[in-house]
Design a protein around this motif. Structure first.
Motif, PDB file in Angstrom:
ATOM      1  N   SER A 129       0.848  -1.189   0.000  1.00  0.00           N
ATOM      2  CA  SER A 129       0.000   0.000   0.000  1.00  0.00           C
ATOM      3  C   SER A 129       0.883   1.237   0.000  1.00  0.00           C
ATOM      4  N   LEU A 130       0.271   2.402  -0.197  1.00  0.00           N
ATOM      5  CA  LEU A 130       1.039   3.640  -0.201  1.00  0.00           C
ATOM      6  C   LEU A 130       1.735   3.852   1.141  1.00  0.00           C
ATOM      7  N   ASN A 131       1.023   3.608   2.249  1.00  0.00           N
ATOM      8  CA  ASN A 131       1.628   3.793   3.565  1.00  0.00           C
ATOM      9  C   ASN A 131       2.774   2.822   3.796  1.00  0.00           C
ATOM     10  N   ALA A 132       2.577   1.567   3.380  1.00  0.00           N
ATOM     11  CA  ALA A 132       3.635   0.570   3.562  1.00  0.00           C
ATOM     12  C   ALA A 132       4.844   0.900   2.696  1.00  0.00           C
ATOM     13  N   LEU A 133       4.607   1.409   1.503  1.00  0.00           N
ATOM     14  CA  LEU A 133       5.700   1.766   0.609  1.00  0.00           C
ATOM     15  C   LEU A 133       6.471   2.959   1.151  1.00  0.00           C
ATOM     16  N   ARG A 134       5.760   3.941   1.680  1.00  0.00           N
ATOM     17  CA  ARG A 134       6.451   5.092   2.261  1.00  0.00           C
ATOM     18  C   ARG A 134       7.301   4.655   3.457  1.00  0.00           C
TER      19      ARG A 134
ATOM     20  N   THR B 282       5.532  13.228  -2.293  1.00  0.00           N
ATOM     21  CA  THR B 282       6.721  12.847  -3.063  1.00  0.00           C
ATOM     22  C   THR B 282       6.597  11.421  -3.578  1.00  0.00           C
ATOM     23  N   ILE B 283       6.113  10.529  -2.716  1.00  0.00           N
ATOM     24  CA  ILE B 283       5.925   9.133  -3.123  1.00  0.00           C
ATOM     25  C   ILE B 283       4.880   9.028  -4.231  1.00  0.00           C
ATOM     26  N   ARG B 284       3.784   9.757  -4.081  1.00  0.00           N
ATOM     27  CA  ARG B 284       2.715   9.704  -5.092  1.00  0.00           C
ATOM     28  C   ARG B 284       3.218  10.208  -6.455  1.00  0.00           C
ATOM     29  N   GLU B 285       3.958  11.292  -6.430  1.00  0.00           N
ATOM     30  CA  GLU B 285       4.464  11.846  -7.686  1.00  0.00           C
ATOM     31  C   GLU B 285       5.388  10.850  -8.391  1.00  0.00           C
TER      32      GLU B 285
ATOM     33  N   LEU C  28       6.530   6.471 -12.453  1.00  0.00           N
ATOM     34  CA  LEU C  28       6.869   5.059 -12.692  1.00  0.00           C
ATOM     35  C   LEU C  28       5.743   4.345 -13.428  1.00  0.00           C
ATOM     36  N   GLY C  29       4.507   4.725 -13.140  1.00  0.00           N
ATOM     37  CA  GLY C  29       3.383   4.143 -13.859  1.00  0.00           C
ATOM     38  C   GLY C  29       3.411   4.514 -15.335  1.00  0.00           C
ATOM     39  N   ARG C  30       3.759   5.767 -15.628  1.00  0.00           N
ATOM     40  CA  ARG C  30       3.856   6.192 -17.032  1.00  0.00           C
ATOM     41  C   ARG C  30       4.987   5.474 -17.752  1.00  0.00           C
ATOM     42  N   ARG C  31       6.019   5.125 -17.014  1.00  0.00           N
ATOM     43  CA  ARG C  31       7.141   4.379 -17.606  1.00  0.00           C
ATOM     44  C   ARG C  31       6.842   2.880 -17.709  1.00  0.00           C
ATOM     45  N   HIS C  32       5.729   2.444 -17.102  1.00  0.00           N
ATOM     46  CA  HIS C  32       5.350   1.021 -17.053  1.00  0.00           C
ATOM     47  C   HIS C  32       6.334   0.216 -16.204  1.00  0.00           C
ATOM     48  N   TRP C  33       6.832   0.845 -15.145  1.00  0.00           N
ATOM     49  CA  TRP C  33       7.723   0.140 -14.218  1.00  0.00           C
ATOM     50  C   TRP C  33       6.962  -0.380 -13.008  1.00  0.00           C
ATOM     51  N   ILE C  34       5.759   0.123 -12.761  1.00  0.00           N
ATOM     52  CA  ILE C  34       4.929  -0.368 -11.672  1.00  0.00           C
ATOM     53  C   ILE C  34       3.508  -0.522 -12.171  1.00  0.00           C
ATOM     54  N   ARG C  35       2.706  -1.228 -11.353  1.00  0.00           N
ATOM     55  CA  ARG C  35       1.284  -1.351 -11.662  1.00  0.00           C
ATOM     56  C   ARG C  35       0.524  -1.279 -10.349  1.00  0.00           C
ATOM     57  N   SER C  36      -0.576  -0.580 -10.348  1.00  0.00           N
ATOM     58  CA  SER C  36      -1.397  -0.488  -9.147  1.00  0.00           C
ATOM     59  C   SER C  36      -2.584  -1.439  -9.272  1.00  0.00           C
ATOM     60  N   ALA C  37      -3.040  -1.917  -8.130  1.00  0.00           N
ATOM     61  CA  ALA C  37      -4.204  -2.800  -8.100  1.00  0.00           C
ATOM     62  C   ALA C  37      -4.949  -2.538  -6.807  1.00  0.00           C
ATOM     63  N   SER C  38      -6.263  -2.766  -6.817  1.00  0.00           N
ATOM     64  CA  SER C  38      -7.062  -2.563  -5.614  1.00  0.00           C
ATOM     65  C   SER C  38      -6.714  -3.620  -4.585  1.00  0.00           C
ATOM     66  N   GLY C  39      -6.652  -3.181  -3.331  1.00  0.00           N
ATOM     67  CA  GLY C  39      -6.403  -4.118  -2.251  1.00  0.00           C
ATOM     68  C   GLY C  39      -7.634  -4.947  -1.945  1.00  0.00           C
ATOM     69  N   HIS C  40      -7.570  -5.704  -0.855  1.00  0.00           N
ATOM     70  CA  HIS C  40      -8.682  -6.578  -0.477  1.00  0.00           C
ATOM     71  C   HIS C  40      -9.941  -5.745  -0.244  1.00  0.00           C
ATOM     72  N   GLY C  41     -11.003  -6.079  -0.923  1.00  0.00           N
ATOM     73  CA  GLY C  41     -12.251  -5.344  -0.782  1.00  0.00           C
ATOM     74  C   GLY C  41     -12.269  -4.039  -1.551  1.00  0.00           C
TER      75      GLY C  41
END
Length: 222
Positions: free
Chosen positions: A28-33, A52-55, A60-73
């Protein structure tokens, strides 16, 4: 392929946590920070805020180096890296690259010890083979030895730099007061008695030096 220091730290953290805490991956964002800012197994230690992390995640998403997905629920987004898709590498080399991203330039011995949590190498030669494979792919560079060190160091070439990390960590303020040279304070002026004593000491040292030079000249002449 020049990633920013923040992007380098994020990818390194995702690689690390995928291997060391697979049950909590993706992050998650908090865990990544928290992973980016943790004080252990990081060099330098930084203090990135959420913006800073969000930016960096957006870039990285535009570069296709990461992918986001919805967590549980579907309550929170979680993030996973796509480095294996962009740079197909064997697991040992990916682990070495992750430690280089997180801790900067290191010797093979340091890497062999620090990469154990991600991928244990049977011996130093195996770790060296992994490093040389990364060098051949131009993902890692070999650096000159430091004074007093027997081993060469290796650093990742995906991007980032020490100066940028320091600034992000709050250690450097390029445009702030810390960049201004502090005022120089003139040394205190010695009193007349102290000045005379200092002059006598200098004169005595000069005489001793001349005496030593005369003795050396006499030995060479003989």
């Amino acid at each position: 392929m020049q990633l920013s220091p923040v992007e380098i730290r994020i990818i390194g953290c995702l690689l690390e946590k995928q291997r060391t805490t697979p049950d909590g991956y993706p992050l998650s964002l908090n865990a990544l920070r928290a992973a980016c800012n943790q004080s252990t197994n990081r060099d330098p230690v930084v203090d990135y805020d959420e913006a800073t992390i969000r930016e960096a995640l957006g870039e990285l998403g535009r570069r296709h180096w990461i992918r986001s997905a919805s967590g549980h629920g579907g309550r929170a987004l979680k993030y996973r890296h796509l480095l294996g898709d962009e740079l197909p590498l064997p697991e040992p080399q990916l682990s070495l690259l992750a430690v280089l991203m997180l801790r900067g330039a290191q010797t093979p011995g340091e890497l062999k010890q620090r990469v154990e949590r991600l991928h244990p190498f049977p011996d130093l030669a195996a770790a060296m083979d992994g490093l040389e494979g990364l060098v051949e792919r131009k993902l890692v560079a070999r650096l000159p030895r430091r004074p007093g060190q027997k081993e060469e160091r290796y650093e990742q070439l995906l991007g980032g730099d020490a100066e940028g990390e320091d600034a992000a960590a709050g250690n450097v303020e390029p445009d702030g007061p810390s960049a201004v040279e502090p005022p120089r304070v003139a040394p205190p002026v010695a009193g007349s008695g102290e000045l005379q004593a200092l002059q006598r000491t200098i004169a005595e040292l000069g005489e001793r030096l001349e005496a030593v030079e005369r003795r050396l000249d006499a030995r060479e002449g003989s």
